[in-house]
Design a protein around this motif. Structure first.
Motif, mmCIF file in Angstrom:
data_model
loop_
_atom_site.group_PDB
_atom_site.id
_atom_site.type_symbol
_atom_site.label_atom_id
_atom_site.label_comp_id
_atom_site.label_asym_id
_atom_site.label_seq_id
_atom_site.Cartn_x
_atom_site.Cartn_y
_atom_site.Cartn_z
ATOM 1 N N ALA A 49 45.660 31.500 151.717
ATOM 2 C CA ALA A 49 45.128 32.888 151.494
ATOM 3 C C ALA A 49 45.695 33.609 150.464
ATOM 4 O O ALA A 49 45.128 33.515 149.639
ATOM 5 C CB ALA A 49 44.322 33.333 152.637
ATOM 6 N N VAL A 50 47.162 33.887 151.166
ATOM 7 C CA VAL A 50 47.782 34.715 150.325
ATOM 8 C C VAL A 50 48.606 34.142 149.130
ATOM 9 O O VAL A 50 48.822 35.082 148.022
ATOM 10 C CB VAL A 50 49.401 35.007 151.253
ATOM 11 C CG1 VAL A 50 50.130 35.480 149.896
ATOM 12 C CG2 VAL A 50 49.079 35.493 152.182
ATOM 13 N N PHE A 61 52.962 37.496 145.128
ATOM 14 C CA PHE A 61 52.506 37.824 146.138
ATOM 15 C C PHE A 61 52.365 36.052 146.398
ATOM 16 O O PHE A 61 52.321 35.571 147.678
ATOM 17 C CB PHE A 61 51.137 38.178 146.103
ATOM 18 C CG PHE A 61 50.619 39.073 147.307
ATOM 19 C CD1 PHE A 61 50.037 40.149 148.110
ATOM 20 C CD2 PHE A 61 50.950 40.477 146.598
ATOM 21 C CE1 PHE A 61 49.597 41.045 148.609
ATOM 22 C CE2 PHE A 61 51.039 41.884 147.118
ATOM 23 C CZ PHE A 61 50.373 41.916 148.167
ATOM 24 N N ARG A 88 42.677 39.011 137.428
ATOM 25 C CA ARG A 88 42.017 39.933 137.379
ATOM 26 C C ARG A 88 43.418 41.446 136.644
ATOM 27 O O ARG A 88 42.524 42.118 136.071
ATOM 28 C CB ARG A 88 41.625 41.334 138.132
ATOM 29 C CG ARG A 88 40.797 40.002 139.199
ATOM 30 C CD ARG A 88 40.538 41.169 140.582
ATOM 31 N NE ARG A 88 39.899 42.528 140.930
ATOM 32 C CZ ARG A 88 39.086 42.816 140.471
ATOM 33 N NH1 ARG A 88 38.106 42.121 140.185
ATOM 34 N NH2 ARG A 88 38.382 43.914 140.027
ATOM 35 N N VAL A 91 46.436 32.231 147.160
ATOM 36 C CA VAL A 91 45.337 32.680 146.016
ATOM 37 C C VAL A 91 45.079 34.702 145.793
ATOM 38 O O VAL A 91 44.136 34.780 144.872
ATOM 39 C CB VAL A 91 43.766 32.336 147.199
ATOM 40 C CG1 VAL A 91 42.754 32.517 146.664
ATOM 41 C CG2 VAL A 91 43.634 30.617 146.545
ATOM 42 N N ALA A 92 45.043 35.189 147.024
ATOM 43 C CA ALA A 92 44.825 36.429 146.595
ATOM 44 C C ALA A 92 46.052 36.797 145.214
ATOM 45 O O ALA A 92 45.360 37.761 144.587
ATOM 46 C CB ALA A 92 45.799 36.994 148.134
ATOM 47 N N GLY A 93 47.216 35.939 145.576
ATOM 48 C CA GLY A 93 48.055 36.828 144.149
ATOM 49 C C GLY A 93 47.906 36.247 142.892
ATOM 50 O O GLY A 93 48.107 37.232 142.710
ATOM 51 N N ARG A 110 41.389 47.218 153.547
ATOM 52 C CA ARG A 110 42.357 48.332 153.061
ATOM 53 C C ARG A 110 43.457 49.442 154.167
ATOM 54 O O ARG A 110 44.294 49.527 154.585
ATOM 55 C CB ARG A 110 42.472 48.943 152.005
ATOM 56 C CG ARG A 110 42.382 47.473 150.318
ATOM 57 C CD ARG A 110 41.879 48.108 149.387
ATOM 58 N NE ARG A 110 41.945 47.128 148.168
ATOM 59 C CZ ARG A 110 41.281 46.130 147.706
ATOM 60 N NH1 ARG A 110 39.435 47.028 147.592
ATOM 61 N NH2 ARG A 110 40.723 45.234 146.559
ATOM 62 N N GLY A 125 51.374 40.364 141.874
ATOM 63 C CA GLY A 125 50.067 38.690 141.858
ATOM 64 C C GLY A 125 51.510 38.247 141.900
ATOM 65 O O GLY A 125 51.472 37.110 142.943
ATOM 66 N N ALA A 166 35.700 45.014 152.094
ATOM 67 C CA ALA A 166 37.751 45.462 151.413
ATOM 68 C C ALA A 166 38.272 46.525 151.264
ATOM 69 O O ALA A 166 39.379 46.403 152.459
ATOM 70 C CB ALA A 166 37.550 44.912 150.135
ATOM 71 N N TRP A 197 44.607 35.948 141.980
ATOM 72 C CA TRP A 197 42.995 36.480 142.000
ATOM 73 C C TRP A 197 43.853 38.169 141.226
ATOM 74 O O TRP A 197 43.413 38.973 140.815
ATOM 75 C CB TRP A 197 42.396 36.706 143.245
ATOM 76 C CG TRP A 197 41.141 37.624 143.053
ATOM 77 C CD1 TRP A 197 40.085 37.371 142.936
ATOM 78 C CD2 TRP A 197 41.054 38.860 143.265
ATOM 79 N NE1 TRP A 197 39.152 38.829 143.227
ATOM 80 C CE2 TRP A 197 40.049 39.308 143.024
ATOM 81 C CE3 TRP A 197 42.089 40.177 144.136
ATOM 82 C CZ2 TRP A 197 38.838 40.873 143.684
ATOM 83 C CZ3 TRP A 197 41.488 41.143 144.106
ATOM 84 C CH2 TRP A 197 40.178 41.725 144.511
ATOM 85 N N ILE A 198 44.611 38.839 142.134
ATOM 86 C CA ILE A 198 45.762 39.863 141.792
ATOM 87 C C ILE A 198 46.107 39.602 140.750
ATOM 88 O O ILE A 198 45.851 40.712 139.213
ATOM 89 C CB ILE A 198 46.360 40.474 143.004
ATOM 90 C CG1 ILE A 198 46.045 40.411 143.989
ATOM 91 C CG2 ILE A 198 47.542 40.812 141.776
ATOM 92 C CD1 ILE A 198 46.343 40.692 145.021
#
Length: 259
Positions: free
Chosen positions: A148-149, A197, A159, A151-153, A95, A194, A91, A155-156
């Motif tokens: 994927a984006v 995203f 969290r 899911v990432a959003g 980044r 998030g 990760a 997840w952000i």
């Protein structure tokens, strides 16, 4: 690396704060005074300020510091008991590449290349999507990337709501009031980021399903899409304030992040 990391967080915070301000203008003033609510618009806004050129160079160099710090985490491992795990290193490497690209675009813009860093995120997204859709299996690639984006959003956002950011901060060095303010900024800012995203990812999935690259949206068009919903200007204003909060939260990271 400590100075590089903290400078990078400060620069990231400034960009998000400016994007939030532009998005807030779009919510109630229509076109945001002609600015795009994305990194390019933020750089254009910054360039017009007193000592704008010097500020652009400073931001670009600070983001290069962020890329270097992330690279050091990928090579040597980050702080904490899980900082040396493979997924954490991977990760950090990703980044590092991202911030290196952003740093290059900002520095190129500061050097006079007005097409670098300041370009429309919407046009760039359309162009990339159009190219990928022409590849064999391109619809699947765009669709998978969109999911994927999303899911990432999510997840952000999750969290942020769960305040997972606390484990990266030196909370013991904060006063109780500072901790409360930082929590509010982290939850509000991370959730807004998030959501943006995730919505951008949904548009990418739609572009894949319909095989229409114009359906994919960059950050500016994604933010403007909120304005078209019922109570849209107020919804966009909330998202804009959230992005600005994330910018201020990044400044908190610049001060209290464990690096």
């Amino acid at each position: 690396m400590t100075v590089a990391a903290r400078a990078g967080f400060a620069a990231r915070g400034l960009i998000y704060l400016l994007v939030g301000v532009i998005a807030l203008q779009i919510a109630f003033a229509g076109d945001g005074k002609g600015r795009q609510a994305d990194r390019g618009g933020a750089l254009g806004e910054l360039a017009e300020k007193p000592f704008g050129s010097a500020m652009l160079w400073t931001v670009g160099i600070a983001l290069a510091g962020m890329a270097l710090w992330r690279l050091s985490e990928a090579v040597f491992g980050g702080p904490g008991s899980d900082g040396s795990k493979l997924r954490k290193r991977a990760a950090s490497a990703a980044r590092s590449v991202f911030y290196a690209f952003v740093s290059y675009s900002v520095l190129a813009y500061a050097a006079g290349d007005r097409d670098s860093g300041s370009g429309s995120s919407d046009k760039h997204t359309d162009d990339v999507t159009a190219v990928v859709l022409k590849w064999p299996g391109g619809q699947w690639l765009v669709g998978v990337a969109g999911v994927a984006v999303v899911v990432a959003g999510l997840w952000i956002a999750v969290r942020a709501v769960r305040k997972k950011f606390r484990k990266h901060l030196r909370t013991a060095a904060m006063s109780p009031r500072t901790r409360r303010v930082t929590d509010v900024l982290g939850v509000t800012g991370g959730t807004a980021r998030g959501i943006v995203f995730a919505v951008a990812g949904v548009f990418a999935v739609v572009a894949a399903v319909q095989h229409r690259p114009g359906r994919a949206k960059g950050m500016d068009d994604t933010l403007r899409s909120f304005r078209d919903l019922p109570a849209g200007p107020w919804l966009l204003a909330l998202i804009a304030l959230g992005l600005a909060a994330f910018g201020v939260f990044s400044w908190c990271n610049a001060r209290w992040r464990e690096v």
